[in-house]
Design a protein around this motif. Structure first.
Motif, short mmCIF file in Angstrom:
data_model
loop_
_atom_site.label_atom_id
_atom_site.label_comp_id
_atom_site.label_asym_id
_atom_site.label_seq_id
_atom_site.Cartn_x
_atom_site.Cartn_y
_atom_site.Cartn_z
N UNK A 186 4.38 7.85 7.15
CA UNK A 186 4.29 6.85 6.08
C UNK A 186 3.33 5.73 6.46
N UNK A 242 -0.18 6.60 5.92
CA UNK A 242 -0.66 6.41 4.55
C UNK A 242 -1.01 4.95 4.32
N UNK A 243 -0.15 4.10 4.88
CA UNK A 243 -0.41 2.67 4.74
C UNK A 243 -1.77 2.33 5.35
N UNK A 297 -8.75 -0.51 1.04
CA UNK A 297 -8.86 -1.86 0.51
C UNK A 297 -9.95 -2.66 1.19
N UNK A 329 0.82 -1.22 0.00
CA UNK A 329 0.00 0.00 0.00
C UNK A 329 0.85 1.27 0.00
N UNK A 330 2.17 1.11 -0.08
CA UNK A 330 3.02 2.30 -0.16
C UNK A 330 3.70 2.31 -1.53
N UNK A 331 3.93 3.52 -2.07
CA UNK A 331 4.58 3.64 -3.37
C UNK A 331 6.06 3.31 -3.22
N UNK A 339 7.72 5.88 -1.16
CA UNK A 339 7.27 5.79 0.24
C UNK A 339 7.87 4.59 0.96
N UNK A 376 4.23 -8.50 5.80
CA UNK A 376 4.52 -7.07 5.95
C UNK A 376 4.99 -6.75 7.35
N UNK A 415 -4.61 3.54 3.18
CA UNK A 415 -4.79 2.73 1.98
C UNK A 415 -5.31 1.35 2.33
N UNK A 416 -4.86 0.80 3.48
CA UNK A 416 -5.40 -0.49 3.92
C UNK A 416 -6.90 -0.38 4.15
#
Lengths: 237, 756
Positions: free
Chosen positions: B1, B4-5, B12, A103-105, A108, B282, B8-9
């Motif tokens: 950061x 953001x994860x 999803x 989920x990170x570019x 990133x 992850x 975005x999670x």
């Protein structure tokens, strides 16, 4: 750029796994040492204990017995918290399956290191150095395998660690892409002075290494030094 | 950061996270909304009572002398006493509405609340202060003259002001259950306004005191026991009715959020467990990179934390400003308060905070185990869940079950939390629907019971207090009526004392008592019959002895209970005229019942109520209930769709590989959908089976707060169960249909390849 000073030393390291039915010895009384800035290749068949060795050195697992000295410090005796610190400051990992955060570019993923270490290398600069300047905004799923592995290397390097530990970094790549990745890793040792340790079962890479450690059934079979290592690009794959 | 994860999670897994948000929102929305509503009611009423200096105790007798009033006033702790005379009168309007007149001594206790016109003046012998709602129903404004006939005498007074009274937050409207302000009201006058000052006897004594505790004993001693009824403020009909109502709202506001909270937590658990399990590699990577344990932990906890926080905050902001205003309109047709305003309470914040922390704690539970492993372990793919063969699998039955059932039994027992969540979700849905429809049934059943089974008359003529024997006889002859004597009484047994309704019948055929199974029954001639609810609250049975007295009477009478019966709206005792007179008391009819439709006005009659009119009044009352019913059904629908859809999504994602494998092997999409549907139906069936008794229980709890007078029959209608069944299973199938597209579009290659 080789530094003759020995910075990594395994002394009688044993790692056992209790599977419940029987005890499996993944590493059995392993001792060797590695000098600073070397490009080291660890060779051996599947199940030989290569990954276990790398995990122990990376502070990701605990020894059953023995000592592991890194820069004069025995990391085998460190607490989990100290090990985390050790991993943050000394170790850069490169995995076979890249293990990027989906989920990170790309950028990133590299910038993530800012959260961990105090003096990271600039993420853009590292990304540029692995030739992916134009892919900064892309997510891992949008990159090819080789590109993902290059991001993964960039992420490892961005932390500015003492050593890069690479577990089958080309295992999921075609030979041409794999060669490019390995060349990059060798350059990390030659140009940036990092100790780079690559676990592989590809015999051909032995020609390019400063030091080759062969391992089988959890024991060291042979450690050879290579006075005139070839450049990766010169190796016959 | 990592933020953001996280975002975005969440993107999803939006369905799950939206439902967590929604559930947290709904829980707080309802809790704070209903909380603000009933607190608003409570505060408004309390303020009203305090402003009016509402009496702490009400005493009734045939008359209180100056000396008696003084004796009570001299009791230590008693702060003030005041007397008044209550009279019922017919007001001079076309429908001859009943007005209760209060001739007050000082108006210092239970003071008027002035809305329009001039304030109360005790020297004003010509003025009257009229119930505002009555005045509005009859277009009366200050300055108008109003004609009254209290007990035959004719009076004309000038309306000085329009008022509310703290004793009339709930106005009892004689025969109708709902207040119809065209038919009745009240008015305050100065004692000086009483037409024959020499005849004025104050029948009511209002007392305020520092504490109500032990007050009755002291007053009783001061008055030598010479009074009829002692009523504490909390037992005053208006006060207790309103307190009950508030308590009922409070309870609903407390129970329903719990359901949503549970669903939020369950969704949270399954979602977070799944995310954490799927992100095993992850997490291992983050660890390998050197992230500290608590940074990762904080990262995963923040998923639940922020969502619950957002949901709770949204509920906290919107609940109190919207929900109360949904209830107040119907409430205000029933109750009279000067102010309808929601009230915030610190509890809203604490409960929201607790909810947020609970969600965070659940996230923590879901991921802390995984984080304890070494990074090397975490990076290794998770070993498949060990699975033992259950007892069932060793039986012969197992082999006969077929693939679909076997597969589903294994899947359900392997995913117990998910299964539990599904059952709980459907349980909640069914319980809410059954409760909502069950309350509807109760209302409808009570109406049939009261107006069709028990009341066989068409008209009820309430006699005025001054009606003569001749007048009564003439009325009975004119309408072919039957006389009954109704009143308020006190009843005591086993140390319990209750006020109750009293009915004395005189060969009455137009009231049809019902037994405990609601079947018509003839009550015995001898002894008293007690309603089931009253008998239960006193702890007495048929054959026991009770003591009773009519309100205002001074001695107690002991009688044997010869029958226990049930009555929908009046709890108390019934006896025959013969028995009543045998005890030495005089039968004085208070109402005439008639099977005819009576419309003309007759002398000696205060008011005429028709059964049809009362039934219509009942419908008005239930109108307010419908708001609640619709809300509950809506909540049930949201709940079950969210839960079932989530569950479907969860199992679908978890089983994607298995599904893909089955598809590769050649299983048709329809069959795959059948697998999922079977599971949904199983869980729906289990949830439904538990939900029906749960819903009935909930109905019982809610109904129990509707006031002591009512005795609601709680027997679910078959159609209610059928609708609940169709509703629950319909949603289950609907959700399954939502997945059919997903199954058809299942990409076998991708599903089998991808590890994340």
């Amino acid at each position: 750029m080789k530094n003759a000073r020995e910075i990594i030393c395994f002394s009688h390291v044993t790692r056992e796994y209790d599977t419940g039915l029987h005890v499996l010895k993944a590493l059995d009384d392993v001792s060797f040492s590695i000098g600073g800035g070397e490009f080291v290749v660890i060779l051996g068949p599947s199940g030989a204990g290569k990954s276990t060795l790398l995990n122990l050195l990376g502070g990701m697992d605990h020894v059953t017995s023995g000592e592991i000295y890194v820069d004069g410090q025995n990391i085998a005796g460190l607490s989990d918290d100290r090990l985390t610190e050790y991993r943050a400051n000394h170790v850069g990992f490169v995995f076979q399956f890249y293990n990027l955060i989906p989920t990170l570019t790309a950028l990133e993923n590299i910038a993530l290191t800012k959260k961990i270490v105090r003096t990271p290398v600039d993420a853009r600069e590292v990304l540029e150095s692995v030739g992916l300047k134009d892919h900064a905004g892309q997510f891992p799923a949008q990159l090819s395998g080789g590109e993902q592995q290059r991001v993964s290397i960039a992420r490892a390097v961005a932390k500015n660690p003492t050593m890069l530990l690479c577990d089958e970094p080309t295992g999921a790549l075609d030979s041409e892409t794999g060669a490019a990745v390995l060349e990059m890793l060798q350059n990390m040792s030659r140009e940036r002075g990092k100790t780079v340790i690559v676990v592989t079962h590809n015999e051909a890479l032995a020609e390019a290494a400063d030091r080759v450690i062969r391992i089988k059934n959890g024991r060291i079979r042979e450690v050879t030094e290579n006075p005139e290592p070839k450049a990766v690009s010169g190796v016959n794959w | 950061m990592l933020k953001r994860k996280m975002l975005r999670d969440m993107g999803r897994h939006k369905t799950q996270f939206i439902s967590i948000f929604l559930m947290a929102f709904l829980a707080v929305f309802i809790y704070a909304g209903v909380g603000a509503e009933w607190r608003g009611l409570q505060k408004s009423a309390d303020k009203f009572y305090a402003q009016a200096n509402l009496a702490d105790a009400f005493l009734y007798a045939s008359g209180f002398t100056d000396e008696q009033a003084e004796a009570v006033g001299n009791i230590p702790g008693v702060t003030a006493v005041e007397r008044r005379l209550e009279l019922s009168a017919a007001a001079d309007f076309e429908n001859a509405p009943a007005l209760t007149l209060y001739f007050v001594e000082k108006n210092e206790i239970s003071k008027l609340y002035l809305l329009e016109g001039a304030g109360f003046d005790r020297e004003d012998g010509d003025g009257i202060w009229l119930d505002k709602r009555f005045a509005d129903a009859h277009n009366v404004t200050p300055g108008d003259k109003i004609g009254l006939t209290p007990g035959g005498a004719k009076l004309t007074k000038t309306v000085r002001g329009l008022i509310y009274s703290a004793e009339q937050v709930f106005e009892y409207g004689g025969e109708t259950l709902t207040p119809n302000f065209e038919n009745f009201g009240y008015a305050y006058l100065s004692a000086k306004a009483f037409p024959a000052p020499g005849m004025l006897t104050y029948g009511t004594l209002l007392v305020t005191a520092d504490s109500a505790e032990g007050l009755e004993d002291q007053i009783s001693a001061a008055l030598d026991g010479k009074y009829g009824v002692y009523l504490e403020q909390k037992d005053h009909p208006s006060v207790s009715m309103f307190t009950n109502e508030t308590a009922q709202h409070k309870m609903m506001g407390d129970i329903f959020p719990v359901v949503f909270l549970l669903i939020a937590l369950l969704t949270m658990t399954t979602t977070m467990t799944r995310i954490v399990t799927n992100q095993r590699i992850q997490i291992g990577t983050l660890k390998a990179l050197g992230f500290k344990q608590n940074v990762i932990l904080r990262h995963y906890i923040s998923y639940g934390f922020f969502l619950a926080l957002l949901g709770a905050a949204a509920g906290l902001i919107t609940g109190p400003v919207s929900l109360p205003y949904l209830f107040y309109p119907s409430m205000s047709s029933f109750y009279t308060l000067p102010e309808w305003k929601p009230v915030y309470a610190p509890a809203f914040c604490w409960v929201s905070l607790a909810l947020v922390l609970l969600c965070a704690a659940v996230s923590w539970l879901a991921c802390h185990k995984l984080l304890r492993d070494t990074p090397a372990d975490t990076l290794r793919p998770k070993a498949p869940k060990t699975f033992r063969h259950g007892l069932l699998e060793r039986t012969r039955l197992w082999r006969r079950l077929g693939f679909n059932a076997q597969w589903n039994i294994r899947d359900a027992s392997r995913n117990r939390v998910r299964s539990l969540m599904a059952v709980v979700g459907v349980f909640g849905c069914t319980a809410l629907v059954v409760c909502a429809l069950g309350m509807n049934d109760c209302m409808a059943d009570l109406k049939v019971w009261q107006f069709e089974t028990v009341n066989r008359y068409e008209s009820k003529l309430t006699l005025s207090e001054t009606a003569t024997r001749e007048q009564t006889g003439a009325i009975i002859a004119a309408v072919h009526g039957e006389a009954v004597m109704e009143g308020q009484a006190e009843i005591r047994a086993k140390g319990e004392k209750k006020s109750c309704a009293l009915l004395v019948t005189d060969h009455t055929t137009l009231i049809n008592p019902t037994d405990v199974h609601l079947r018509p029954v003839t009550l015995p001639e001898e002894g008293v019959s007690v309603t089931l609810k009253m008998a239960d609250s006193l702890g007495v049975r048929r054959g026991d002895e009770v003591e009773w007295r009519i309100y205002g009477a001074e001695g107690w009478t002991a009688s044997k209970i010869t029958a226990v019966y049930r009555d929908p709206v009046d709890q108390g005792l019934t006896m025959t005229r013969a028995y009543f007179e045998e005890l030495g008391m005089t039968f004085r009819p208070t109402a005439i019942l008639s099977a005819e439709r009576v419309t003309e006005h007759m002398d000696g009659v205060d008011a005429v109520t028709s059964t049809a009119g009362s039934a219509a009044g009942w419908d008005d009352l239930t109108e307010a209930m419908y708001t609640m019913v619709y809300l509950l059904i809506l909540a049930a629908a949201v709940l079950s769709v969210v839960v079932l859809y989530n569950l479907g999504l969860l199992s679908f994602t978890e089983m994607e590989r298995e599904m893909a494998t089955l598809k590769v092997m050649g299983l048709k999409s329809g069959k795959l959908r059948g697998l999922l549907l079977t599971q949904n139906l199983w869980f729906s069936a289990a949830g439904f089976a538990l939900g029906v008794p749960g819903g009935l229980w909930l109905t019982g709890v809610i109904i129990s707060f509707s006031g002591d007078e009512f005795d609601f029959p709680i027997t679910p209608h078959f159609i209610t169960l059928l609708i609940s069944f169709a509703f629950t299973f319909g949603l289950s199938v609907l959700v399954n249909l939502l997945f059919s597209r997903k199954i058809r579009g299942l990409n076998m290659v991708e599903s089998l390849k991808a590890t994340e």
